[in-house]
Scaffold this active site. Structure first.
Site, short mmCIF file in Angstrom:
data_model
loop_
_atom_site.label_atom_id
_atom_site.label_comp_id
_atom_site.label_asym_id
_atom_site.label_seq_id
_atom_site.Cartn_x
_atom_site.Cartn_y
_atom_site.Cartn_z
N ASP A 28 44.75 49.95 39.76
CA ASP A 28 45.58 49.42 38.81
C ASP A 28 44.92 48.17 38.10
O ASP A 28 45.68 47.62 37.15
CB ASP A 28 46.84 49.22 39.42
CG ASP A 28 46.66 47.96 40.64
OD1 ASP A 28 45.62 48.34 41.37
OD2 ASP A 28 47.40 47.09 40.88
N HIS A 43 41.63 40.15 50.26
CA HIS A 43 42.35 41.23 50.06
C HIS A 43 41.79 42.61 50.50
O HIS A 43 40.84 42.24 51.57
CB HIS A 43 42.26 41.65 48.39
CG HIS A 43 43.20 42.57 47.97
ND1 HIS A 43 44.47 42.84 48.21
CD2 HIS A 43 43.06 43.65 47.04
CE1 HIS A 43 45.07 43.69 47.61
NE2 HIS A 43 44.11 44.31 47.13
#
Length: 319
Positions: A66, A139
């Site tokens: 994304d 992350h």
């Protein structure tokens, strides 16, 4: 500096929000720098007032789809349009391999130079006007946040005063504008600071996504004029945020508060907070403002002009 949000959804696009991309327009040099390039970014650019031909640098935070699925399409279109001189790409180590594979299997050839720069914590780009640096975020894959700092500029040069002092125009003006001390033919010494206004303090723009709350985000955002920070989840969904290493609205606000930023703009929202659901984005905004009042919610095609900082004397008056 003007910011345009080209995509503000996380994971997947929605009817009203595309996936991640932010454009930083630098009108003084007719350039646009992109931060992330999710699927459909080139369509969003066409729907905006931005000129694709002005894109000169693209900064990628991490390799999740994304944030990068729109990159090959955009680069290919820039080549077909034939009005792009060069694009420099900055991002994680896998970015170069990704582009090579895309070019190979799609038989795409860029008609202009494309240079990939693998980033690591520290300065990733610098010129006479800007410094761009990055830090590692927290992350599921290697991810980086970016900080763009505009260098301080000398204040306005007082040409009328220089004329009154009998200073001949030419090279001496340039030295005085830079704050240097010059000696006139009659022996007088003139300090550049006497003829220049207050120094214009450079603006600071910071982009942090995707990450759970971490100290590096705070350090990256220190004293920023505007911080763009992901807020994928509401506070009550904090466990999801920790599990998926994303931020809640309150985490974004805590980063802004701890870093002493001037303005927080939240983005990268989960589609679960769409209108009509039990929790909506206005609830996330309320949560964040309870911690850090100068907070805004991003939406696609929102533009934000980063204001110049007032000179010290004017700032005191404004207070």
């Amino acid at each position: 500096m003007q910011i345009t949000f080209l995509g503000t959804s996380s994971g997947v696009p929605t009817r009203s929000r595309n996936v991640s991309s932010v454009a930083l327009r630098l009108p003084q040099r007719a350039e646009i720098w992109l931060f992330d390039c999710g699927e459909g970014t080139q369509h969003q650019l066409l729907r905006s007032d931005l000129k694709v031909s002005q894109i000169s640098r693209i900064f990628i935070t991490h390799m999740h789809g994304d944030h990068i699925y729109g990159l090959m399409g955009l680069l290919a279109s820039c080549g077909l349009a034939g009005n792009t001189d060069r694009i420099d790409l900055y991002g994680p180590a896998d970015l170069d391999d990704y582009l090579r594979a895309g070019k190979k299997y799609s038989q795409t050839h860029f008609s202009y130079p494309v240079q990939v720069h693998t980033v690591s914590p520290g300065v990733v780009y610098e010129d006479s006007e800007f410094i761009v640096s990055c830090r590692s975020l927290k992350h599921r894959v290697p991810a980086f946040g970016y900080r763009v700092e505009e260098k301080d500029r000398p204040g306005r040069f007082d040409v009328e005063k220089a004329t009154e002092l009998g200073i001949p125009s030419g090279p001496l003006y340039g030295k005085l504008k830079r704050g240097e001390t010059v000696t006139l033919p009659d022996g007088r010494q003139i300090q550049g600071s006497e003829l220049c206004g207050e120094t214009e303090i450079g603006r600071k723009f910071v982009y942090c996504t995707d990450t759970v709350y971490c100290d590096n985000a705070v350090e990256l955002a220190r004293d920023a004029d505007v911080l763009i920070h992901e807020a994928t989840f509401a506070h009550q969904d904090a466990q999801l945020a920790f599990d998926r290493l994303h931020s809640t609205s309150t985490m974004a606000a805590q980063v802004a508060l701890s870093a002493g930023v001037k303005q927080l703009i939240m983005t990268h929202f989960s589609p679960r907070y769409a209108p009509g659901n039990a929790i909506m984005l206005d609830d996330l905004l309320e949560e964040a403002r309870a911690i850090f009042p100068p907070t805004k919610l991003a939406y696609d095609f929102l533009t934000y002009d980063v204001p110049r900082r007032l000179p010290k004397e004017l700032a005191k008056t404004a207070v």
